[in-house]
Design an enzyme around this catalytic site. Structure first.
Site, mmCIF file in Angstrom:
data_model
loop_
_atom_site.group_PDB
_atom_site.id
_atom_site.type_symbol
_atom_site.label_atom_id
_atom_site.label_comp_id
_atom_site.label_asym_id
_atom_site.label_seq_id
_atom_site.Cartn_x
_atom_site.Cartn_y
_atom_site.Cartn_z
ATOM 1 C CD GLN A 1 74.304 58.190 44.964
ATOM 2 O OE1 GLN A 1 75.412 58.039 44.824
ATOM 3 N NE2 GLN A 1 73.671 57.060 45.600
ATOM 4 N NE ARG A 2 71.955 66.491 39.185
ATOM 5 C CZ ARG A 2 71.929 66.383 37.738
ATOM 6 N NH1 ARG A 2 73.077 66.818 37.224
ATOM 7 N NH2 ARG A 2 70.760 65.815 37.479
#
Length: 192
Positions: A79-80
Site C-alpha cells: 500500500q502507498r
C-alpha cells in the site's frame, strides 16, 4: 499445487548441494504494489493453502525449512502508506523478488517508479532481482517481455535480473523463478 511442492523441494536440494552457503544467511525480500500477488506467491512457497489470503498490513515473514535449509522471506505490504517503509527492511538482502500485476496496466508506470527507486538503494547494490509478472492466467495480462521493457530491466547492469511470467493462484511459473533464484543466491554467496 503438486508442481510447486516439487519445485520448492528441487530448490532446497539445489541449495543444499552448493558449498559455503550458511542457510541462516538466505534472506529474501518480497515487494510490489498492493494487490500484485506477493502474499499468494509466499503462501505457495510455504506450501500452505491459498484460500483465505488477505492484504498484508505491515509485513509477514515466512521461513521455509527442509533438510536443514532455511529461506527467510519477508513479504512487505505494498500500500502507498507502507511503501515509504520498504527501505527499512532491505539490509542483508540476498535476493529481491518484485511482483507485478500483469493485468493492472494503469499502474505499470507507478510500479516501475517504485522498482527504479528500490534498486538505487545502497542495501541492494548488486543484489539479484527476480520479477514475477503475476496474473498471467488473466486474459488482460501483459506479456512478461513487455513488462520487462516497461520496467527498463535491460538498464540494470549492476545486478543479475530475471523476469518470470507466473500465476500465483495456480503456481505456474513459480518453480522456474525459484530455480533462477537458487542459482543466483548460490553464486552471490560464493562471491561474498
Amino acid at each position: 499445487m503438486g508442481g510447486v511442492k516439487k519445485g520448492l523441494l528441487s530448490l532446497v536440494e539445489e541449495l543444499k548441494s552448493v558449498e559455503d552457503i550458511n542457510s541462516d544467511d538466505i534472506r529474501i525480500v518480497l515487494l510490489g504494489l498492493d494487490n500484485a500477488g506477493k502474499t499468494t506467491i509466499l503462501t505457495q512457497l510455504a506450501l500452505e493453502e491459498i484460500n483465505n489470503i488477505t492484504p498484508t498490513q505491515g509485513f509477514n515473514i515466512k521461513s521455509v525449512q527442509a533438510q536443514g535449509l532455511k529461506l527467510s522471506v519477508w513479504d512487505i505490504g505494498g500500500q502507498r502508506t507502507i511503501r515509504s517503509q520498504w527501505k527499512r527492511y532491505l539490509g542483508n538482502t540476498d535476493l529481491l523478488i518484485y511482483v507485478v500485476d500483469s493485468a493492472d496496466r494503469k499502474r505499470f508506470e507507478e510500479t516501475g517508479q517504485e522498482l527504479a527507486e528500490l534498486v538505487e538503494d545502497d542495501n541492494l547494490l548488486g543484489v539479484p532481482l527476480l520479477v514475477f509478472a503475476n496474473k498471467q492466467d488473466l486474459l488482460t495480462a501483459a506479456p512478461a517481455a513487455d513488462i520487462a521493457t516497461g520496467l527498463n530491466l535491460h538498464t540494470y547492469r549492476d545486478r543479475m535480473w530475471q523476469i518470470q511470467a507466473c500465476s500465483a493462484l495456480s503456481g505456474e511459473g513459480i518453480q522456474d523463478g525459484m530455480k533462477w533464484m537458487c542459482k543466483n543466491i548460490a553464486s552471490r554467496k560464493r562471491v561474498k
